[in-house]
Motif scaffolding. Structure first.
Motif, PDB file in Angstrom:
ATOM      1  N   UNK A  61       0.818  -1.206   0.000  1.00 12.72           N
ATOM      2  CA  UNK A  61       0.000   0.000   0.000  1.00 12.72           C
ATOM      3  C   UNK A  61       0.855   1.260   0.000  1.00 12.72           C
ATOM      4  N   UNK A  62       1.927   1.252   0.801  1.00 16.03           N
ATOM      5  CA  UNK A  62       2.804   2.421   0.852  1.00 16.03           C
ATOM      6  C   UNK A  62       3.617   2.552  -0.434  1.00 16.03           C
ATOM      7  N   UNK A  63       3.978   1.419  -1.030  1.00 11.94           N
ATOM      8  CA  UNK A  63       4.668   1.459  -2.323  1.00 11.94           C
ATOM      9  C   UNK A  63       3.760   2.093  -3.377  1.00 11.94           C
ATOM     10  N   UNK A  64       2.491   1.673  -3.387  1.00 11.73           N
ATOM     11  CA  UNK A  64       1.527   2.201  -4.362  1.00 11.73           C
ATOM     12  C   UNK A  64       1.290   3.695  -4.161  1.00 11.73           C
ATOM     13  N   UNK A  73      -0.574   1.917  -9.892  1.00  8.47           N
ATOM     14  CA  UNK A  73      -1.012   2.267  -8.542  1.00  8.47           C
ATOM     15  C   UNK A  73      -2.228   1.440  -8.145  1.00  8.47           C
ATOM     16  N   UNK A  74      -3.221   1.384  -9.034  1.00  9.28           N
ATOM     17  CA  UNK A  74      -4.442   0.627  -8.761  1.00  9.28           C
ATOM     18  C   UNK A  74      -4.143  -0.862  -8.630  1.00  9.28           C
ATOM     19  N   UNK A  75      -3.316  -1.400  -9.526  1.00  8.54           N
ATOM     20  CA  UNK A  75      -2.978  -2.827  -9.498  1.00  8.54           C
ATOM     21  C   UNK A  75      -2.255  -3.194  -8.204  1.00  8.54           C
ATOM     22  N   UNK A  76      -1.367  -2.319  -7.741  1.00  7.82           N
ATOM     23  CA  UNK A  76      -0.620  -2.598  -6.515  1.00  7.82           C
ATOM     24  C   UNK A  76      -1.519  -2.529  -5.291  1.00  7.82           C
ATOM     25  N   UNK A  77      -2.443  -1.578  -5.286  1.00  5.97           N
ATOM     26  CA  UNK A  77      -3.398  -1.514  -4.168  1.00  5.97           C
ATOM     27  C   UNK A  77      -4.299  -2.747  -4.147  1.00  5.97           C
ATOM     28  N   UNK A  80      -2.370  -5.518  -2.691  1.00  6.82           N
ATOM     29  CA  UNK A  80      -2.283  -5.349  -1.233  1.00  6.82           C
ATOM     30  C   UNK A  80      -3.544  -5.877  -0.560  1.00  6.82           C
ATOM     31  N   UNK A  81      -4.701  -5.605  -1.160  1.00 11.80           N
ATOM     32  CA  UNK A  81      -5.961  -6.092  -0.594  1.00 11.80           C
ATOM     33  C   UNK A  81      -6.034  -7.616  -0.673  1.00 11.80           C
ATOM     34  N   UNK A  82      -5.556  -8.193  -1.754  1.00 14.19           N
ATOM     35  CA  UNK A  82      -5.549  -9.654  -1.886  1.00 14.19           C
ATOM     36  C   UNK A  82      -4.705 -10.289  -0.782  1.00 14.19           C
ATOM     37  N   UNK A  83      -3.553  -9.691  -0.483  1.00 13.90           N
ATOM     38  CA  UNK A  83      -2.695 -10.201   0.596  1.00 13.90           C
ATOM     39  C   UNK A  83      -3.434 -10.150   1.930  1.00 13.90           C
ATOM     40  N   UNK A  84      -4.092  -9.019   2.202  1.00 13.26           N
ATOM     41  CA  UNK A  84      -4.785  -8.845   3.474  1.00 13.26           C
ATOM     42  C   UNK A  84      -5.945  -9.831   3.607  1.00 13.26           C
ATOM     43  N   UNK A  85      -6.701 -10.009   2.536  1.00  7.99           N
ATOM     44  CA  UNK A  85      -7.826 -10.935   2.578  1.00  7.99           C
ATOM     45  C   UNK A  85      -7.343 -12.377   2.740  1.00  7.99           C
ATOM     46  N   UNK A  86      -6.207 -12.689   2.145  1.00  7.29           N
ATOM     47  CA  UNK A  86      -5.621 -14.020   2.313  1.00  7.29           C
ATOM     48  C   UNK A  86      -5.209 -14.230   3.769  1.00  7.29           C
ATOM     49  N   UNK A  87      -4.678 -13.183   4.389  1.00  9.78           N
ATOM     50  CA  UNK A  87      -4.278 -13.265   5.798  1.00  9.78           C
ATOM     51  C   UNK A  87      -5.485 -13.570   6.691  1.00  9.78           C
ATOM     52  N   UNK A  88      -6.602 -12.908   6.430  1.00  9.99           N
ATOM     53  CA  UNK A  88      -7.822 -13.153   7.207  1.00  9.99           C
ATOM     54  C   UNK A  88      -8.326 -14.572   6.987  1.00  9.99           C
ATOM     55  N   UNK A  89      -8.252 -15.033   5.744  1.00 11.25           N
ATOM     56  CA  UNK A  89      -8.705 -16.390   5.436  1.00 11.25           C
ATOM     57  C   UNK A  89      -7.891 -17.422   6.203  1.00 11.25           C
ATOM     58  N   UNK A 105      -8.419  -1.599   1.797  1.00 12.88           N
ATOM     59  CA  UNK A 105      -9.692  -1.163   1.224  1.00 12.88           C
ATOM     60  C   UNK A 105      -9.781   0.362   1.195  1.00 12.88           C
ATOM     61  N   UNK A 106      -9.283   0.992   2.262  1.00  8.10           N
ATOM     62  CA  UNK A 106      -9.327   2.447   2.331  1.00  8.10           C
ATOM     63  C   UNK A 106      -8.499   3.097   1.228  1.00  8.10           C
ATOM     64  N   UNK A 107      -7.304   2.572   1.005  1.00  6.08           N
ATOM     65  CA  UNK A 107      -6.444   3.121  -0.046  1.00  6.08           C
ATOM     66  C   UNK A 107      -7.044   2.869  -1.426  1.00  6.08           C
TER      67      UNK A 107
END
Length: 248
Positions: A61-64, A73-77, A80-89, A105-107
């Motif tokens: 997210x900070x890189x993006x 920028x959009x692809x990197x964000x 980032x969301x895919x990584x976070x959702x995978x972590x929750x899973x 999600x906010x970014x």
């Protein structure tokens, strides 16, 4: 922070991290503090640990944020969301993972259409509530919740109409609640980012003397991390703007 040590906030959740990734995260934190986001991300390239994935999501997210090309920028964000959702899973009881989802999600919402922004707004609030239910002492989660309140307050008319359809009514949000969250965030872990945002919110509320005091305090704080340095710069600019306005 001393000697370029990682931000204590970033070290939260390490107890739940597998030994395989702990050293990589510590090394990545050092690279992150130096602004070397891509190098930090590469260290966790094959991570399948929830804490490591949450950390990688934050770094992406900070890189993006520093990218000029909108497509990248959009692809990197989104990555980032895919990584976070995978972590929750992988671990639904991991507060860091839920926090990472909300931040990603906010970014992403900042670049989204009105409809997607509204949908993400609802999911952000839910992710933050899930994170705080697991750990209500986390500074970043309170900070992001403050940003959520402030963001809802300044929505335009089209977005307000759309958000009523998604939420059923306008959600309970105000600058006063945003301020409470930023102050709570700073109490959990004193930092220039939350102080700066609290000062900005006080300006919105017309409490200029209090705002100047907090903004000044923000400029005197730790500047170890890139996000801290940006907050200090923003606080300095707001102070100059307020002084110029008051002398006109």
């Amino acid at each position: 922070l001393e000697g370029g040590a990682p931000d204590p906030l970033l070290c939260l959740g390490m107890a739940t991290c597998t030994a395989q990734w702990r050293d990589a995260i510590v090394e990545g934190d050092k690279l992150h503090a130096e602004g070397k986001f891509a190098d930090a991300i590469q260290l966790l390239d094959d991570a399948e640990d929830p804490t490591a994935l949450a950390r990688r999501s934050r770094w992406k997210g900070e890189l993006a944020d520093g990218m000029d090309d909108k497509v990248s920028k959009l692809a990197t964000h989104r990555s980032a969301l895919e990584d976070a959702e995978r972590a929750v899973k992988l671990d639904e009881k991991n507060a860091m993972a839920w926090k990472a989802v909300a931040i990603a999600q906010g970014k992403l919402s900042e670049l989204a259409s009105i409809d997607e922004r509204v949908r993400l707004g609802k999911e952000i609030k839910e992710a933050l509530e899930n994170s705080l239910a697991l750990d209500d002492t986390d500074s970043t989660t309170w900070h992001v919740l403050g940003k959520w309140h402030a963001g809802v307050v300044k929505l335009g008319a089209p977005a307000r109409m759309a958000i009523k359809l998604v939420f059923g009514a306008m959600p309970d949000a105000s600058y006063e609640q945003a301020l409470e969250c930023f102050i709570k965030a700073d109490e959990c872990l004193p930092n220039p980012v939350s102080k700066m945002e609290a000062g900005k919110t006080l300006i919105k509320l017309g409490r200029h003397a209090e705002a100047q005091d907090l903004l000044h305090k923000a400029t005197q704080m730790d500047a170890t991390l890139p996000i801290y340095r940006q907050a200090i710069s923003d606080a300095q600019k707001m102070m100059v703007t307020r002084r110029s306005t008051s002398t006109e």
